[in-house]
Design a protein around this motif. Structure first.
Motif, PDB file in Angstrom:
ATOM      1  N   ASP A   6      -6.342 -14.126 -64.600  1.00  0.00           N
ATOM      2  CA  ASP A   6      -6.824 -13.922 -63.233  1.00  0.00           C
ATOM      3  C   ASP A   6      -5.932 -14.581 -62.202  1.00  0.00           C
ATOM      4  N   ARG A   7      -5.431 -15.772 -62.484  1.00  0.00           N
ATOM      5  CA  ARG A   7      -4.575 -16.465 -61.517  1.00  0.00           C
ATOM      6  C   ARG A   7      -3.257 -15.732 -61.325  1.00  0.00           C
ATOM      7  N   GLU A   8      -2.656 -15.308 -62.433  1.00  0.00           N
ATOM      8  CA  GLU A   8      -1.363 -14.624 -62.366  1.00  0.00           C
ATOM      9  C   GLU A   8      -1.459 -13.294 -61.621  1.00  0.00           C
ATOM     10  N   ARG A   9      -2.608 -12.625 -61.728  1.00  0.00           N
ATOM     11  CA  ARG A   9      -2.764 -11.321 -61.078  1.00  0.00           C
ATOM     12  C   ARG A   9      -2.713 -11.427 -59.562  1.00  0.00           C
ATOM     13  N   LEU A  10      -3.048 -12.585 -59.015  1.00  0.00           N
ATOM     14  CA  LEU A  10      -3.102 -12.748 -57.563  1.00  0.00           C
ATOM     15  C   LEU A  10      -1.970 -13.605 -57.025  1.00  0.00           C
ATOM     16  N   ASP A  11      -1.054 -14.012 -57.876  1.00  0.00           N
ATOM     17  CA  ASP A  11       0.037 -14.906 -57.488  1.00  0.00           C
ATOM     18  C   ASP A  11       1.175 -14.103 -56.854  1.00  0.00           C
ATOM     19  N   VAL A  12       1.458 -14.377 -55.574  1.00  0.00           N
ATOM     20  CA  VAL A  12       2.533 -13.667 -54.881  1.00  0.00           C
ATOM     21  C   VAL A  12       3.866 -13.878 -55.583  1.00  0.00           C
ATOM     22  N   GLY A  13       4.035 -15.021 -56.237  1.00  0.00           N
ATOM     23  CA  GLY A  13       5.260 -15.290 -56.982  1.00  0.00           C
ATOM     24  C   GLY A  13       5.437 -14.386 -58.187  1.00  0.00           C
ATOM     25  N   ASN A  14       4.410 -13.615 -58.517  1.00  0.00           N
ATOM     26  CA  ASN A  14       4.483 -12.662 -59.623  1.00  0.00           C
ATOM     27  C   ASN A  14       4.664 -11.241 -59.099  1.00  0.00           C
ATOM     28  N   GLY A  15       5.187 -11.113 -57.888  1.00  0.00           N
ATOM     29  CA  GLY A  15       5.335  -9.783 -57.328  1.00  0.00           C
ATOM     30  C   GLY A  15       6.698  -9.526 -56.733  1.00  0.00           C
ATOM     31  N   VAL A  16       7.086  -8.264 -56.691  1.00  0.00           N
ATOM     32  CA  VAL A  16       8.290  -7.832 -55.991  1.00  0.00           C
ATOM     33  C   VAL A  16       7.946  -6.590 -55.174  1.00  0.00           C
ATOM     34  N   ALA A  17       8.648  -6.434 -54.062  1.00  0.00           N
ATOM     35  CA  ALA A  17       8.534  -5.222 -53.254  1.00  0.00           C
ATOM     36  C   ALA A  17       9.769  -4.378 -53.529  1.00  0.00           C
ATOM     37  N   ALA A  18       9.573  -3.101 -53.763  1.00  0.00           N
ATOM     38  CA  ALA A  18      10.710  -2.255 -54.126  1.00  0.00           C
ATOM     39  C   ALA A  18      10.478  -0.811 -53.710  1.00  0.00           C
ATOM     40  N   CYS A  19      11.570  -0.095 -53.489  1.00  0.00           N
ATOM     41  CA  CYS A  19      11.484   1.349 -53.284  1.00  0.00           C
ATOM     42  C   CYS A  19      11.097   1.988 -54.615  1.00  0.00           C
ATOM     43  N   GLY A  20      10.707   3.255 -54.568  1.00  0.00           N
ATOM     44  CA  GLY A  20      10.202   3.915 -55.765  1.00  0.00           C
ATOM     45  C   GLY A  20      11.176   3.936 -56.925  1.00  0.00           C
ATOM     46  N   VAL A  21      12.443   4.220 -56.659  1.00  0.00           N
ATOM     47  CA  VAL A  21      13.440   4.310 -57.727  1.00  0.00           C
ATOM     48  C   VAL A  21      13.653   2.964 -58.399  1.00  0.00           C
ATOM     49  N   HIS A  22      13.855   1.926 -57.605  1.00  0.00           N
ATOM     50  CA  HIS A  22      14.140   0.616 -58.191  1.00  0.00           C
ATOM     51  C   HIS A  22      12.895  -0.028 -58.788  1.00  0.00           C
ATOM     52  N   ASP A  23      11.727   0.303 -58.250  1.00  0.00           N
ATOM     53  CA  ASP A  23      10.488  -0.166 -58.865  1.00  0.00           C
ATOM     54  C   ASP A  23      10.331   0.421 -60.260  1.00  0.00           C
ATOM     55  N   ALA A  24      10.597   1.728 -60.398  1.00  0.00           N
ATOM     56  CA  ALA A  24      10.486   2.375 -61.712  1.00  0.00           C
ATOM     57  C   ALA A  24      11.504   1.805 -62.692  1.00  0.00           C
ATOM     58  N   CYS A  67      17.559  -3.232 -52.945  1.00  0.00           N
ATOM     59  CA  CYS A  67      18.568  -2.498 -52.173  1.00  0.00           C
ATOM     60  C   CYS A  67      18.511  -2.725 -50.675  1.00  0.00           C
ATOM     61  N   GLY A  68      17.456  -3.394 -50.178  1.00  0.00           N
ATOM     62  CA  GLY A  68      17.354  -3.656 -48.750  1.00  0.00           C
ATOM     63  C   GLY A  68      16.692  -2.550 -47.953  1.00  0.00           C
ATOM     64  N   PHE A  69      16.249  -1.469 -48.600  1.00  0.00           N
ATOM     65  CA  PHE A  69      15.543  -0.389 -47.908  1.00  0.00           C
ATOM     66  C   PHE A  69      14.288  -0.949 -47.248  1.00  0.00           C
ATOM     67  N   SER A  70      14.100  -0.664 -45.954  1.00  0.00           N
ATOM     68  CA  SER A  70      13.001  -1.272 -45.218  1.00  0.00           C
ATOM     69  C   SER A  70      12.335  -0.268 -44.277  1.00  0.00           C
ATOM     70  N   PRO A  71      11.434   0.576 -44.799  1.00  0.00           N
ATOM     71  CA  PRO A  71      10.793   1.619 -43.988  1.00  0.00           C
ATOM     72  C   PRO A  71       9.603   1.094 -43.177  1.00  0.00           C
ATOM     73  N   ARG A  72       9.823   0.076 -42.347  1.00  0.00           N
ATOM     74  CA  ARG A  72       8.714  -0.551 -41.618  1.00  0.00           C
ATOM     75  C   ARG A  72       8.011   0.402 -40.659  1.00  0.00           C
ATOM     76  N   SER A  73       8.733   1.383 -40.141  1.00  0.00           N
ATOM     77  CA  SER A  73       8.119   2.315 -39.198  1.00  0.00           C
ATOM     78  C   SER A  73       7.363   3.443 -39.894  1.00  0.00           C
ATOM     79  N   LEU A  74       7.327   3.438 -41.226  1.00  0.00           N
ATOM     80  CA  LEU A  74       6.629   4.468 -41.994  1.00  0.00           C
ATOM     81  C   LEU A  74       5.653   3.824 -42.983  1.00  0.00           C
TER      82      LEU A  74
END
Length: 326
Positions: free
Chosen positions: A234-252, A208-215
């Motif tokens: 072990d490799r997959e657990r540390l791979d940045v390509g296996n991650g997303v950043a999300a707000c709480g609602v969209h992460d859930a 959604c583009g939410f970006s709370p950088r100041s918090l």
């Protein structure tokens, strides 16, 4: 000879004396023994650096903070990562007090923050500015490890048991202490993964583009695996390509399969979520008004890996796979 108490009970006067010794150093063929001040900062590096990734020909690729500390300590960068591996007990010639210090830090609480700030603030009093010694662990004062909720207890215990069984210090520390040592290494690895994912996406929700950088300390944004931590190697657990950043609602919603992402990075909604948008008060705000049709990625970001997205589509998504081609 250095003892565990020299680390744990470091006073301001001792820190000042050790910084004085460090500032007088000249390059020499034979390196001087590490002071507790240096070792405490090397432990702090575990929050941002995996020492096992760098060495020899790859040392130049180590994060800048490794080179910064090497310059300040008048040591080669490889000496810094070697010291870190002494601390986590993975090198054969590590001193007992080194891995014991790592073990003590695994207890949590305020012990490490107090030591870290004592070392950094004393450095500032000695004229060592942030250009030479950045506040690299927690510039905003937060020492909490990120992403720990992802570590399912059963899988964590299995991973720790497997690694502890072959750990170098098992015969020295016993099974219980070795497991604690390994568990802290795993937790630090998850923290580094989460931190790297948030940085990769410029602390912005990809949905959604939410970006709370100041918090930064309010945990309004989380970093999580696309292919769940418990299902990864072990490799997959540390791979940045296996991650997303999300707000709480969209992460859930992503974690539970209400939304997924195809190879073209288009966002898809499962049928039951579409019904919720039509029928549930406020659902349209989160999943119609602000939910993007395509992931929000910074220009230089590492994009999510296709194998991980496919795993999510096939194992987690609650919608129809046939609809994901568009």
């Amino acid at each position: 000879m250095t003892s565990l108490s020299d680390y744990l009970d470091l006073t301001v006067e001792q820190a000042r004396s050790q910084w004085g010794q460090i500032l007088k150093r000249q390059p020499r063929p034979r390196q001087e023994p590490y002071t507790p001040v240096e070792a405490i900062l090397c432990y702090g590096l575990f929050f941002v650096v995996d020492p096992h990734r760098y060495g020899g020909a790859s040392m130049h690729r180590a994060p800048q903070i490794v080179h910064d500390l090497a310059g300040l300590f008048v040591r080669p960068p490889g000496s810094i990562t070697n010291k870190m591996m002494n601390l986590d007990g993975s090198r054969a010639h590590a001193g007992k007090h080194e891995w014991q210090f790592f073990l003590e830090m695994s207890v949590g609480g305020d012990r490490f923050p107090h030591l870290y700030w004592r070392v950094v603030r004393t450095a500032r009093e000695m004229g060592i500015g942030s250009d030479r010694l950045p506040d690299f662990v927690a510039a905003d004062g937060d020492f909490d490890l990120l992403g720990q909720d992802e570590l399912s207890q059963r899988t964590l215990e299995t991973v720790v048991a497997a690694r502890a069984a072959n750990h170098r210090v098992l015969q020295l520390a016993g099974a219980s202490k070795t497991s604690r040592l390994v568990e802290q290494s795993v937790r630090l690895g998850q923290h580094r993964f989460a931190r790297s994912v948030l940085e990769n996406y410029d602390h912005t929700c990809v949905f959604c583009g939410f970006s709370p950088r100041s918090l930064p300390r309010h945990k309004l944004l989380v970093a999580s695996h696309i292919k769940p931590w418990a299902a990864c190697n072990d490799r997959e657990r540390l791979d940045v390509g296996n991650g997303v950043a999300a707000c709480g609602v969209h992460d859930a919603a992503f974690d539970t399969g209400l939304i997924t992402v195809n190879g073209g990075l288009n966002v898809h909604k499962a049928r039951n979520l579409q019904k919720s948008v039509q029928n549930d008060p406020g659902s349209d705000n989160y999943f119609e008004a602000v939910l993007r049709t395509k992931l929000v990625l910074p220009a230089e970001a590492i994009r999510p890996g296709d194998p991980y997205l496919k795993w999510h589509q096939e194992r987690i998504y609650k919608g129809k796979l046939a609809d994901l081609s568009v």
